[in-house]
Write an enzyme that holds these catalytic residues in place. Structure first.
Site, PDB file in Angstrom:
ATOM      1  N   THR A 118       0.820  -1.220   0.000  1.00 16.01           N
ATOM      2  CA  THR A 118       0.000   0.000   0.000  1.00 16.01           C
ATOM      3  C   THR A 118       0.850   1.264   0.000  1.00 16.01           C
ATOM      4  O   THR A 118       0.491   2.275  -0.591  1.00 16.01           O
ATOM      5  CB  THR A 118      -0.933  -0.022   1.234  1.00 16.01           C
ATOM      6  OG1 THR A 118      -1.832  -1.111   1.094  1.00 16.01           O
ATOM      7  CG2 THR A 118      -1.714   1.256   1.390  1.00 16.01           C
ATOM      8  N   SER A 155       1.431  -7.415  -1.099  1.00 16.76           N
ATOM      9  CA  SER A 155       2.179  -8.410  -0.332  1.00 16.76           C
ATOM     10  C   SER A 155       1.525  -9.795  -0.267  1.00 16.76           C
ATOM     11  O   SER A 155       2.231 -10.779  -0.037  1.00 16.76           O
ATOM     12  CB  SER A 155       2.528  -7.898   1.055  1.00 16.76           C
ATOM     13  OG  SER A 155       1.416  -7.905   1.906  1.00 16.76           O
ATOM     14  N   THR A 158       1.595  -4.454   4.207  1.00 14.23           N
ATOM     15  CA  THR A 158       1.452  -4.804   5.622  1.00 14.23           C
ATOM     16  C   THR A 158       0.809  -6.175   5.836  1.00 14.23           C
ATOM     17  O   THR A 158       0.957  -6.753   6.909  1.00 14.23           O
ATOM     18  CB  THR A 158       0.615  -3.743   6.373  1.00 14.23           C
ATOM     19  OG1 THR A 158      -0.688  -3.691   5.791  1.00 14.23           O
ATOM     20  CG2 THR A 158       1.282  -2.383   6.310  1.00 14.23           C
TER      21      THR A 158
HETATM   22  N1  ASP Z   1      -2.916  -5.323   0.771  1.00 15.15           N
HETATM   23  C1  ASP Z   1      -1.792  -4.463   1.048  1.00 15.15           C
HETATM   24  C2  ASP Z   1      -0.518  -5.273   0.944  1.00 15.15           C
HETATM   25  O1  ASP Z   1      -0.206  -5.998   1.862  1.00 15.15           O
HETATM   26  C3  ASP Z   1      -1.941  -3.892   2.395  1.00 15.15           C
HETATM   27  C4  ASP Z   1      -0.873  -2.960   2.841  1.00 15.15           C
HETATM   28  O2  ASP Z   1       0.192  -2.817   2.282  1.00 15.15           O
HETATM   29  O3  ASP Z   1      -1.123  -2.299   3.866  1.00 15.15           O
HETATM   30  O4  ASP Z   1       0.155  -5.163  -0.061  1.00 15.15           O
END
Ligand code: ASP
Length: 326
Positions: free
Chosen positions: A13, A56, A88
């Site tokens: 993100t 991710s 995350t």
């Molecule tokens: N869905 C996103 C990821 O993990 C969430 C984030 O980065 O906060 O790539």
């Protein structure tokens, strides 16, 4: 002289902006992220690379083994620390893989953001600045891999994503954060001892299944697991490591076919080893050949087993791999 840091962006993100197709998607690379936070230049001399631009959930353990190799090579070449930027959703897993594999004392810090790069109040720039400041700090040496978000500094083995939306999503429910960013510098309140590393040049992580035990006596998934090509399994039992009485013999049979680790589906706390005596409780399951995950979450136990199994299935060696987490 300023510390020399490697900043690797894998996506997430923190790199995402609105796309023409709708929704936010990964777009920015490490160089753009670093350029967007001018204060980074005061903290370190940075080399920015972008090995992946992925959400991710699409990162794999193999990808993180490759990242560990890139960090080891950078440390051998004289870098003083590394920052990994990523989504995350899987930070708690990536950070633990790096903690298990990267050997040097130089700090490794994983960070990300809960809000997109274009969102009002985006948390990415502050998280990246904090991560770089921690990676540049001599006090962070020798602590293993850390996750830094929302001013909190977490040890990789304890950190968990605990909310789907808030910038304060990251917690270490067992022990709390080990430090905090205050007035732009890291303050460490406890320093965890470093656990032993595993070799990272001995092949790909083994395929390990992870199953959570819900209430009831449905053992169809457990019973079918042995035929699916897994090299090992982690079972998240209830409470301190318990399953329905009907599942105990099925798990015993599975443990004869492959290493099976017993973790807990509870948010935190170690699995027990010698308290409950009923069928399906921890004493029964360990007697049937399961290995205790200690305080590791199912997600982290799966990664430790996947990396430890590259060295073979010797029971004593697997017990030794889990022993530091008892
Ligand atoms: N869905 C996103 C990821 O993990 C969430 C984030 O980065 O906060 O790539």
């Amino acid at each position: 002289m300023k510390p020399r840091l490697l900043v690797l962006s894998l996506g997430g993100t923190i790199t995402m902006v609105p796309s023409a197709e709708g929704g936010i998607t990964p777009k920015l690379g490490a160089e753009e992220l670093v350029a967007s936070v001018p204060a980074l230049a005061d903290a370190a001399e940075i080399e920015a690379r972008s090995p992946f631009r992925l959400p991710s959930p699409s990162l794999t353990p193999e990808d993180l083994v490759a990242v560990a190799g890139e960090i080891d090579a950078a440390f051998a070449a004289g870098f003083d620390g590394a920052v990994v930027i990523q989504g995350t959703d899987t930070i708690e897993e990536s950070a633990f893989i790096l903690d298990l594999l990267v050997r040097g004392d130089q700090p490794v810090v994983v960070t990300g953001a809960m809000r997109g790069a274009d969102a009002p109040g985006a948390d990415g720039p502050a998280n990246l600045l904090s991560a770089v400041r921690v990676a540049a700090a001599p006090e962070a040496r020798g602590l293993g891999t850390l996750a830094v978000l929302n001013y909190d500094i977490h040890a990789a083995r304890f950190v968990q994503k605990s909310h789907t939306a808030l910038p304060s999503a990251f917690l270490s429910p067992l022990v709390g954060p080990i430090g905090t960013m205050i007035e732009g510098r890291p303050r460490f309140y406890v320093t965890p001892r470093r656990n032993p590393c595993l070799p990272h040049d001995v092949g790909a992580p083994a395929p390990v299944a992870l199953l959570k035990c819900p209430m009831g006596n449905d053992t169809r998934l457990l019973g079918g697991l042995a035929g699916l090509g897994y090299a090992g399994a982690v079972i998240e039992g209830m409470g301190a490591g318990h399953v329905h009485a009907d599942a105990a013999p099925v798990l015993g049979e599975l443990a004869r076919a492959m290493p099976v680790v017993l973790a807990s589906r509870v948010m935190t706390g170690p699995v027990f080893t010698r308290t409950y005596g009923y069928p399906g409780a921890e004493i029964d399951l360990l007697d049937r050949g399961l290995l205790a995950a200690g305080y590791l979450s199912g997600l982290k136990a799966r990664l430790l087993l996947a990396l430890a199994l590259r060295g073979g299935t010797d029971r004593k060696a697997l017990e030794a791999a889990f022993a530091p987490y008892a």
